[in-house]
Design a protein around this motif. Structure first.
Motif, PDB file in Angstrom:
ATOM      1  N   ASP A  53       0.756  -1.161  -0.100  1.00 40.45           N
ATOM      2  CA  ASP A  53      -0.043  -0.130  -0.121  1.00 40.45           C
ATOM      3  C   ASP A  53       0.930   1.156  -0.144  1.00 40.45           C
ATOM      4  O   ASP A  53       0.580   2.345  -0.751  1.00 40.45           O
ATOM      5  N   ALA A  56       2.393   1.715  -3.410  1.00 39.43           N
ATOM      6  CA  ALA A  56       1.254   2.216  -4.412  1.00 39.43           C
ATOM      7  C   ALA A  56       1.210   3.606  -4.333  1.00 39.43           C
ATOM      8  O   ALA A  56       1.094   4.237  -5.284  1.00 39.43           O
ATOM      9  N   ARG A  57       1.172   4.054  -2.954  1.00 44.34           N
ATOM     10  CA  ARG A  57       0.768   5.481  -2.960  1.00 44.34           C
ATOM     11  C   ARG A  57       2.021   6.383  -3.175  1.00 44.34           C
ATOM     12  O   ARG A  57       1.583   7.443  -3.548  1.00 44.34           O
ATOM     13  N   GLY A  59       4.535   5.366  -5.443  1.00 41.43           N
ATOM     14  CA  GLY A  59       5.260   4.921  -6.495  1.00 41.43           C
ATOM     15  C   GLY A  59       6.216   5.604  -7.158  1.00 41.43           C
ATOM     16  O   GLY A  59       7.191   5.167  -7.913  1.00 41.43           O
TER      17      GLY A  59
END
Length: 75
Positions: A53, A56-57, A59
């Motif tokens: 997570d 992904a935030r 990236g």
């Protein structure tokens, strides 16, 4: 003669009962070990999920600076 058969049968049943208790105890211990392992796997999965997570935030902020080797070689 009949009492010998009864005695041997009783002794055999006692031995089988003893081994059944030992087997039951081992099954209970195995169940506890499996429960602990499942909890550890669940915690590890939660850690991976949190890391994924965060990746992904953020990236776009991560840059791959390592030079990858060429497939063709340097002839």
């Amino acid at each position: 003669m009949i009492w010998m058969i009864v005695g041997l049968t009783t002794a055999g049943l006692l031995v089988l009962g003893f081994f059944a208790v030992l087997a039951y105890r081992e099954v209970v211990l195995l169940g506890r070990a499996l429960t602990r392992s499942a909890e550890r796997v669940a915690r590890a999965g939660a850690e991976v999920e949190r890391a994924a997570d965060a990746l992904a935030r953020h990236g776009g902020e991560f840059a791959f600076t390592a030079v990858s080797p060429s497939v063709q070689g340097t002839n």
